[in-house]
Design a protein around this motif. Structure first.
Motif, mmCIF file in Angstrom:
data_model
loop_
_atom_site.group_PDB
_atom_site.id
_atom_site.type_symbol
_atom_site.label_atom_id
_atom_site.label_comp_id
_atom_site.label_asym_id
_atom_site.label_seq_id
_atom_site.Cartn_x
_atom_site.Cartn_y
_atom_site.Cartn_z
ATOM 1 N N ALA A 1 42.559 22.104 -5.359
ATOM 2 C CA ALA A 1 43.288 21.085 -4.608
ATOM 3 C C ALA A 1 44.361 21.342 -3.702
ATOM 4 O O ALA A 1 44.300 20.895 -2.532
ATOM 5 C CB ALA A 1 43.941 19.835 -5.717
ATOM 6 N N LYS A 2 45.317 22.334 -3.989
ATOM 7 C CA LYS A 2 46.172 22.786 -3.229
ATOM 8 C C LYS A 2 45.702 23.373 -1.903
ATOM 9 O O LYS A 2 45.972 23.198 -0.649
ATOM 10 C CB LYS A 2 46.831 23.943 -3.866
ATOM 11 C CG LYS A 2 48.128 24.430 -2.949
ATOM 12 C CD LYS A 2 48.773 25.682 -3.545
ATOM 13 C CE LYS A 2 49.860 26.283 -2.573
ATOM 14 N NZ LYS A 2 50.374 27.356 -3.019
ATOM 15 N N ASP A 3 44.560 24.245 -2.021
ATOM 16 C CA ASP A 3 43.887 24.769 -0.956
ATOM 17 C C ASP A 3 43.171 23.825 0.042
ATOM 18 O O ASP A 3 43.234 23.824 1.166
ATOM 19 C CB ASP A 3 43.073 26.067 -1.253
ATOM 20 C CG ASP A 3 43.573 27.239 -2.033
ATOM 21 O OD1 ASP A 3 44.839 27.454 -1.316
ATOM 22 O OD2 ASP A 3 42.813 27.812 -2.800
ATOM 23 N N LEU A 4 42.548 22.953 -0.774
ATOM 24 C CA LEU A 4 41.762 21.614 0.136
ATOM 25 C C LEU A 4 42.763 20.859 0.907
ATOM 26 O O LEU A 4 42.747 20.666 2.160
ATOM 27 C CB LEU A 4 40.982 20.824 -0.796
ATOM 28 C CG LEU A 4 39.651 21.348 -1.317
ATOM 29 C CD1 LEU A 4 39.216 20.476 -2.442
ATOM 30 C CD2 LEU A 4 38.953 21.742 -0.200
ATOM 31 N N ALA A 5 44.051 20.722 0.216
ATOM 32 C CA ALA A 5 45.108 19.846 1.008
ATOM 33 C C ALA A 5 45.711 20.806 2.224
ATOM 34 O O ALA A 5 45.905 20.095 3.326
ATOM 35 C CB ALA A 5 46.138 19.724 0.314
#
Length: 118
Positions: free
Chosen positions: A44-48
């Motif tokens: 999720a962090k990388d996608l954000a």
């Protein structure tokens, strides 16, 4: 003029991923929604960050724009030589669905705030 932040928060991307339906056909990326949901805690962090970069730079990868269109028969039609006897289904890239949902949410919120849907 609308002032829209290009930043997408980790919580937002996680919520969007959770809202995806599990039993949907795969697009070109072959990522099932269910798999993305399981991996969301880790990615999720990388996608954000990637999504925020795409929005800020106004660049959307070509691979996210591609889809597969499938033609399906509508059951119970008398004449299958007519176009109305079929329906088209676009099988979109799973990650593109997440970005599209985010953009749709922004547009809906702006439309409500500016009372564009009265």
């Amino acid at each position: 003029m609308l002032n829209i932040s290009p930043t997408i928060l980790i919580e937002e991307i996680s919520k969007l991923i959770r809202s995806l339906l599990n039993k949907k056909a795969l697009g070109l990326d072959s990522i099932p929604n269910k798999v993305l949901k399981v991996a969301a805690l880790v990615i999720a962090k990388d996608l954000a960050e990637v999504a925020s970069y795409c929005f800020a730079s106004r660049i959307i990868l070509k691979s996210l724009k591609k889809s597969i269109t499938v033609v399906l028969y509508k059951e119970g039609k008398k004449d299958y030589s007519l176009l109305g006897s079929y329906r088209l289904i676009a099988l979109k890239n799973t990650l593109a669905k997440v970005l599209e949902k985010h953009i749709a949410n922004i547009i809906s919120k702006a439309a409500e705030e500016h009372r564009l849907l009265l």
